[in-house]
Design an enzyme around this catalytic site. Sequence first.
Site, PDB file in Angstrom:
ATOM      1  N   GLU A   1      11.690  -3.183 -12.207  1.00 32.22           N
ATOM      2  CA  GLU A   1      11.978  -4.827 -11.751  1.00 32.22           C
ATOM      3  C   GLU A   1      11.306  -5.696 -12.380  1.00 32.22           C
ATOM      4  O   GLU A   1      10.772  -6.613 -12.122  1.00 32.22           O
ATOM      5  CB  GLU A   1      11.227  -4.595 -10.379  1.00 32.22           C
ATOM      6  CG  GLU A   1      11.814  -3.821  -9.268  1.00 32.22           C
ATOM      7  CD  GLU A   1      11.630  -4.182  -7.821  1.00 32.22           C
ATOM      8  OE1 GLU A   1      10.410  -4.548  -7.739  1.00 32.22           O
ATOM      9  OE2 GLU A   1      12.106  -3.864  -6.976  1.00 32.22           O
TER      10      GLU A   1
ATOM     11  N   GLU B   1      16.520   1.374  -5.108  1.00 27.75           N
ATOM     12  CA  GLU B   1      15.835   1.456  -4.053  1.00 27.75           C
ATOM     13  C   GLU B   1      16.225   0.866  -2.589  1.00 27.75           C
ATOM     14  O   GLU B   1      16.170  -0.272  -2.642  1.00 27.75           O
ATOM     15  CB  GLU B   1      14.339   0.527  -4.354  1.00 27.75           C
ATOM     16  CG  GLU B   1      13.623   1.378  -5.471  1.00 27.75           C
ATOM     17  CD  GLU B   1      12.093   0.552  -5.592  1.00 27.75           C
ATOM     18  OE1 GLU B   1      11.772  -0.124  -5.034  1.00 27.75           O
ATOM     19  OE2 GLU B   1      11.694   0.793  -6.831  1.00 27.75           O
TER      20      GLU B   1
HETATM   21  C1  GAL Z   1       9.668  -2.581  -5.310  1.00 31.15           C
HETATM   22  C2  GAL Z   1       9.125  -1.647  -6.396  1.00 31.15           C
HETATM   23  C3  GAL Z   1       8.532  -0.193  -5.488  1.00 31.15           C
HETATM   24  C4  GAL Z   1       7.758  -0.433  -4.477  1.00 31.15           C
HETATM   25  C5  GAL Z   1       8.463  -1.349  -3.360  1.00 31.15           C
HETATM   26  C6  GAL Z   1       7.913  -1.444  -2.144  1.00 31.15           C
HETATM   27  O1  GAL Z   1       9.452  -3.865  -5.588  1.00 31.15           O
HETATM   28  O2  GAL Z   1      10.078  -1.360  -7.486  1.00 31.15           O
HETATM   29  O3  GAL Z   1       7.822   0.309  -6.677  1.00 31.15           O
HETATM   30  O4  GAL Z   1       6.593  -0.996  -4.953  1.00 31.15           O
HETATM   31  O5  GAL Z   1       9.033  -2.387  -4.189  1.00 31.15           O
HETATM   32  O6  GAL Z   1       7.563  -0.610  -1.717  1.00 31.15           O
END
Ligand code: GAL
Length: 852
Positions: A185, A254
């Site tokens: 990110e 994600e």
């Molecule tokens: C994203 C990040 C993950 C985790 C998630 C929130 O921004 O890539 O590693 O932190 O948010 O759980």
Amino acid sequence: MAATALLLPVAAAAVLLLCLAGGSRATNVTYDHRALVIDGVRRVLVSGSIHYPRSTPDMWPGLIQKAKDGGLDVIETYVFWDIHEPVRGQYDFEGRKDLAAFVKAVADAGLYVHLRIGPYVCAEWNYGGFPLWLHFIPGIKFRTDNEPFKTEMQRFTTKVVDTMKGAGLYASQGGPIILSQIENEYGNIDAAYGAPGKAYMRWAAGMAVALDTGVPWVMCQQDDAPDPLINTCNGFYCDNFTPNSASKPKMWTENWSGWFLSFGGAVPYRPVEDLAFAVARFYQRGGTFQNYYMYHGGTNLDRSSGGPFIATSYDYDAPIDEYGLVRQPKWGHLRDVHKAIKLCEPALIATDPSSMSLGQNAEATVYKAGSVCAAFLANIDGQSDKTVTFNGKMYKLPAWSVSILPDCKNVVLNTAQINSQVTSSEMRYLESSTVASDGSFITPELAVSGWSYAIEPVGITKDNALTKPGLMEQINTTADASDFLWYSTSIDVKGDDPYLNGSQSNLLVNSLGHVLQVYVNGKIAGSAQGSASNSLISWRRPITLVPGKNKIDLLSATVGLSNYGAFFDLVGAGITGPVKLSGPNGALDLSSAQWTYQIGLRGEDLHLYDPSEVSPEWVSSNAYPINQPLIWYKTKFTAPAGDDPVAIDFTGMGKGEAWVNGQSIGRYWPTNLAPQSGCVNSCNYRGSYSSSKCLRKCGQPSQTLYHVPRSFLQPGSNDLVLFEQFGGDPSKISFVTKQTGSVCAQVSEAHPAQIDSWISSQQKMQRSGPALRLECPKEGQVISSIKFASYGTPSGTCGSYSHGECSSTQALSVVQEACVGVSSCSVPVSSYYFGDPCTGVTKSLAVEAKCS
Ligand code: GAL
């Protein structure tokens, strides 16, 4: 140069191992604009995050099997630099840190791996996964075009890649790793780093590609990721996302299945209907790879939680709960969604989608090529159900839902209609007198001789304490070797000092956080803490001083180091001032006085948490201190019998850390309460989700239960050690085991049939009607009783169903007949079996059963 020379033998060994391994067949992984292409075939893949250090190796096979049974093709994990290289150049890949063993366990289950090396990972992990020593490398600047940083990042990334290659784990070597990630990110924050940030990002991409893994690399949330890296999406929804090139597939790294918990926060959850909607919309709109973050969240053991204030539980409301049990109906409904998507795979990989409007906020997408055809019908209205016409047929679409039609005719699944069973979980509290299967008590010492204790002294007790003028930032001072840093000074009170009001003075202590305790002349004068959204502390109170020398000891504690944001590595902690005494006639600023610093606790130096080390500090007495700060406690207990997951309920304690047989189960803090407001009784899944939309446990402790992994326990006697910072009563804590309570389901006549009943033979789908299915969660169990059954218009939720106005008199006997005595059963939801208690009304069947 030195690093390169060191790495050569590893690479050579890798080649040798490969030759020896011989057998496994290389898999070719590429991509095109639609999908990852594995051995020449486009694939529609479902992935889920399981982070290996958030559980234990003995849990891995079970978690992975549950992921496979849930319809996953890929397991995604980050690689956590800090645990693998705790000291620069000293690598650790043992036990819970055995990355290769984890990857192999995934391969053994026949699944693929997405290895997100980072090495910055965020992940609510301490310091975003960076080892603290990195911060102290001269001239270093993190995550930008900086030679010292790039050297270290490249060295560690190479180490990971070489370790994987050495074990033959890339698909190109016949292993399971089909994909890898570099950075994480960065695009969210790179603007803050300006042009050097861009240069760094391009360097990272090139560095990764040059490592020659034979499988594609991704960068998530990086719109300008250079070719051949695939830029991927993270978020609650990613259907609107398009990759930055027409030759890259649409991938979602994600999909947040819930959200993380903070100490002091309410417990977030995400309704499965919304999650399923997001997933179906993504595949509908051209996506072919999506990953649940998290599929199993697990536990932030040790001091691994990020911060500030990330809780020890990393449950995440994931399909597999923190303890490794499937969360129903989340796991089951998503499994059904995956099966429905897989039924569409032949059409999805054959062609590009074409979409058409079905009216306002309603959309059909069709994948048709030759004889294959799959369609998705979406109602993206957050309020109203709709009836739409598609290919001349009428379809009912609940609000905020997608129907999946693998043959372009029959709905095999609607994301808002759950066929899966629901289970309730039960925490079984074990009394200290509960007899385990081997005849011993859970906590014999507690029952018989109670607790031992050791007092952690206030202020400086170590020889290596450091004295300096002025206040020092905490992380630079401790290098995170401990949560704790003592700041100690003394003042000479004459009696007529301007900051005095009689014998009193107002003490002000300003700290960057996270937790502060103030001691005056050895006695606690107060404490304060920041919060996840604002870690700053400004503590101000009248204190009483005595003529002559007065000691001021400030204990500052961190609760997980920052893990997110531009320059998160430079976010400080601790008492940076001002520290000031003031009275009616003036003030005394202590900020630049002489301060003595002690890193960590004496008990940490003495390894009081390690039961194998005998220490004279321990006092065995029934009259152990309670509700006093800075006390170590120790007792013995017997592991709860059976194999159900174990937790400790720390209600009664304040804040601290706990060790079982010398292994840390993380920080506990049951007195940190969630805000009073912001929760909803039942969260409406319809409409856009955000991390604060569905919260539980307002006004209650954020976390009372703390997982004790079974593998930390041993037969016979076990040691439990606590360090209590604020004050508590250890006799109040209890051991609990977690099991499934009731097994329930509610299925309506309007639901599609169970997904398994859809048989695809020569593109022809045959359907049976809707059915309610129950299955006991544990092997060997059978349904022992039916606690509730109603056919008609029942309402309520598992454990509190009630009959509606319309209800068949035969429901209980029909369900008993079909289900009691068997491990699973299926009951058709139809008036044919139950009689029709109210014609013209859509009826449903609700059942609550017990397994034993
Ligand atoms: C994203 C990040 C993950 C985790 C998630 C929130 O921004 O890539 O590693 O932190 O948010 O759980």
